[in-house]
Design an enzyme around this catalytic site. Structure first.
Site, short mmCIF file in Angstrom:
data_model
loop_
_atom_site.label_atom_id
_atom_site.label_comp_id
_atom_site.label_asym_id
_atom_site.label_seq_id
_atom_site.Cartn_x
_atom_site.Cartn_y
_atom_site.Cartn_z
N LYS A 74 0.86 -1.19 0.00
CA LYS A 74 0.00 0.00 0.00
C LYS A 74 0.90 1.24 0.00
O LYS A 74 2.12 1.12 0.14
CB LYS A 74 -0.92 0.00 1.23
CG LYS A 74 -0.19 -0.06 2.54
CD LYS A 74 -1.14 -0.08 3.68
CE LYS A 74 -0.34 -0.08 4.98
NZ LYS A 74 -1.11 -0.23 6.15
N GLY A 75 0.32 2.40 -0.15
CA GLY A 75 1.14 3.60 -0.12
C GLY A 75 0.89 4.49 -1.30
O GLY A 75 -0.12 4.38 -1.99
N THR A 137 5.59 -14.04 -6.78
CA THR A 137 4.32 -14.19 -6.05
C THR A 137 4.08 -15.67 -5.74
O THR A 137 4.32 -16.52 -6.60
CB THR A 137 3.08 -13.63 -6.79
OG1 THR A 137 1.90 -14.12 -6.13
CG2 THR A 137 2.99 -14.05 -8.24
N ASP A 139 1.30 -16.81 -5.56
CA ASP A 139 0.06 -17.16 -6.27
C ASP A 139 0.33 -17.75 -7.66
O ASP A 139 -0.55 -18.39 -8.23
CB ASP A 139 -0.85 -15.93 -6.42
CG ASP A 139 -1.18 -15.28 -5.08
OD1 ASP A 139 -1.05 -15.96 -4.05
OD2 ASP A 139 -1.56 -14.09 -5.08
N ARG A 174 -12.55 -37.77 10.53
CA ARG A 174 -13.10 -36.43 10.29
C ARG A 174 -12.90 -35.97 8.85
O ARG A 174 -12.06 -36.50 8.13
CB ARG A 174 -12.37 -35.41 11.19
CG ARG A 174 -12.84 -35.42 12.61
CD ARG A 174 -11.98 -34.50 13.43
NE ARG A 174 -12.53 -34.37 14.77
CZ ARG A 174 -11.83 -33.95 15.82
NH1 ARG A 174 -10.56 -33.64 15.70
NH2 ARG A 174 -12.41 -33.84 16.99
N ARG A 277 -13.33 -30.16 10.64
CA ARG A 277 -12.44 -29.18 11.26
C ARG A 277 -11.77 -28.37 10.14
O ARG A 277 -11.49 -28.90 9.07
CB ARG A 277 -11.35 -29.85 12.09
CG ARG A 277 -11.87 -30.54 13.34
CD ARG A 277 -12.30 -29.53 14.40
NE ARG A 277 -12.64 -30.18 15.64
CZ ARG A 277 -13.84 -30.65 15.96
NH1 ARG A 277 -14.85 -30.54 15.10
NH2 ARG A 277 -14.05 -31.22 17.13
O1 F6P Z 1 -0.66 -12.35 -3.31
C1 F6P Z 1 -0.07 -13.06 -2.28
C2 F6P Z 1 -1.03 -13.25 -1.13
O2 F6P Z 1 -0.36 -14.01 -0.15
C3 F6P Z 1 -2.37 -13.88 -1.50
O3 F6P Z 1 -2.28 -15.25 -1.74
C4 F6P Z 1 -3.19 -13.47 -0.31
O4 F6P Z 1 -4.55 -13.39 -0.63
C5 F6P Z 1 -2.66 -12.10 0.00
O5 F6P Z 1 -1.37 -12.01 -0.55
C6 F6P Z 1 -2.60 -11.76 1.47
O6 F6P Z 1 -2.15 -10.45 1.57
P1 F6P Z 1 -1.81 -9.74 2.95
O7 F6P Z 1 -0.40 -10.10 3.30
O8 F6P Z 1 -1.98 -8.29 2.64
O9 F6P Z 1 -2.77 -10.25 3.98
#
Ligand code: F6P
Length: 372
Positions: A74-75, A137, A139, A174, A277
């Site tokens: 952010k920023g 990333t 992701d 479970r 769970r």
């Molecule tokens: O993009 C990487 C990530 O770890 C995502 O998988 C996740 O949704 C997000 O960042 C979490 O971000 P923050 O660290 O801002 O909670």
């Protein structure tokens, strides 16, 4: 005077950031260039806050998690306003960044980041700052590269968690639900689910229905498997539904996803009567040091990034492609569009072939008898 380059880490952290910094500094030093590292991502460029990075101090960085430079998602540089949407960088921020870049005598920047940070990089590049990108990333959702660094480490963490959940699930008969990161892309969940042996994998790209999930659990019960492991992506959702938010949306920030694991658990328990769970793995997936694959990727990406600068290939990002482990593509071709799992992804077909459910299909009457 020596050539000088700057390096920065932007967006969420992940394993391997320090390994890239190390490779950048070592490669630059071999070219007799000096490297400075900006503190707190792009903010450090704006505030002229930086460290001199010395070759001799780089050795412990190969396996160290996080980033020694700090980072921020952010920023004042926020340009990403949603998936595939961005706004122009504030002209004052652009002008100040360019001024600082020149005042610091920089030849180029190495911007290490995901879609958001590389979108900023593209804006800075178009505004006149010579730079190159390195795709980061957990992701793994950046276009143009089959792998981003951080992904393999996150998958390893998630797989380890699924292994552990197996033993306790089995002891207690479970249903264990593990919620994994990845935003709108299911790569972590698919890879961890397959490598950890999950029975049901729920991905953002394949909306699920509870009937199908419960049918899979019932099918397992019938063959004497009284436990089930469900790996669910934080961005997964029911057919006709939408993603679950962990917090209200904030202007110019990515949505904070989370909570789908709990929803799935409650619904499975209500419909099947099974005890469930939930385990939300969260930021454990981003912590710790990089795996061997990520270390290799980070080292190669860092070295290639400096060589891209040497060769004047500004506006490019290092990329892992089937034909070139350390290729390079234009940053603008990588950002603004997420790389999601396509329906014809061969991993999906393999997983389905061996009986893993994605929560989207009901069992057919002619299933093999050992599953009935
Ligand atoms: O993009 C990487 C990530 O770890 C995502 O998988 C996740 O949704 C997000 O960042 C979490 O971000 P923050 O660290 O801002 O909670």
């Amino acid at each position: 005077m020596k050539n000088r380059i700057g390096v920065l880490t932007g967006g969420g952290d992940c394993p391997g950031l320090n390994a890239v910094i190390r490779a950048v500094v070592k490669t630059a030093t071999k070219l007799d260039w000096e490297t400075i590292g900006f503190i707190g991502g792009y903010e450090g460029l704006l505030d002229k806050e930086y460290l001199h990075l010395d070759y001799k101090e780089m050795d412990p960085l190969l396996n160290r998690g996080g980033t020694i430079l700090g980072t921020s998602n952010k920023g004042r540089f926020a340009v990403k306003t949603g998936v595939g949407q961005s706004q122009q960088l504030d002209p004052n921020v652009m002008a100040a960044s360019l001024k600082n870049f020149h005042e610091l005598g920089l030849k180029a920047l190495v911007c290490i980041g995901g879609d958001g940070s590389l979108t900023i990089a593209q804006h800075l590049y178009e505004g006149g700052i010579p730079l190159v990108g390195v795709p980061k990333t957990i992701d793994n959702d950046l276009e143009g590269t089959l792998l981003t660094f951080g992904f393999d480490s996150a998958v390893g963490c998630a797989m380890d968690a699924i292994d552990r959940l197996h033993t306790t699930a089995e002891s207690h008969n479970r249903v264990m639900i593990v919620e994994l990161m990845g935003r709108y892309a299911g790569w972590i969940t698919l890879w961890a689910g397959v490598s950890g042996g999950a029975d049901i994998i729920l991905l953002p790209e394949i909306p699920f229905n509870y009937e199908s999930i419960c049918a899979q659990i019932k099918k397992r019960e019938k063959i004497g498997k009284h436990f089930t492991i469900v790996a669910v992506s934080e961005g997964a959702h029911e057919q006709g539904g939408s993603v679950t938010l962990a917090a209200p949306m904030e202007a110019n920030r990515e949505a904070k996803l989370g909570g789908i694991g709990e929803k799935v658990s409650m619904e499975i328990s209500r419909r099947s009567g099974k005890e469930c769970r939930v385990c939300v793995l969260g930021h454990l997936q981003r912590g710790g040091g990089p795996t061997s694959l990520d270390r290799v990727l980070c080292t190669a990406f860092g070295a290639r990034a400096v060589n891209l600068i040497r060769d004047g290939k500004f506006g490019y990002m290092t990329a892992f492609t089937p034909t070139n482990v350390v290729g390079a593509i234009k940053i603008k071709d990588a950002v603004g569009k997420l790389r999601l799992i396509q329906p014809d992804n061969p991993m999906l077909a393999c997983a389905r072939a061996m009986g893993i459910s994605f929560g989207d299909e009901l069992p057919k009457n002619n299933e093999p008898s050992n599953l009935q």
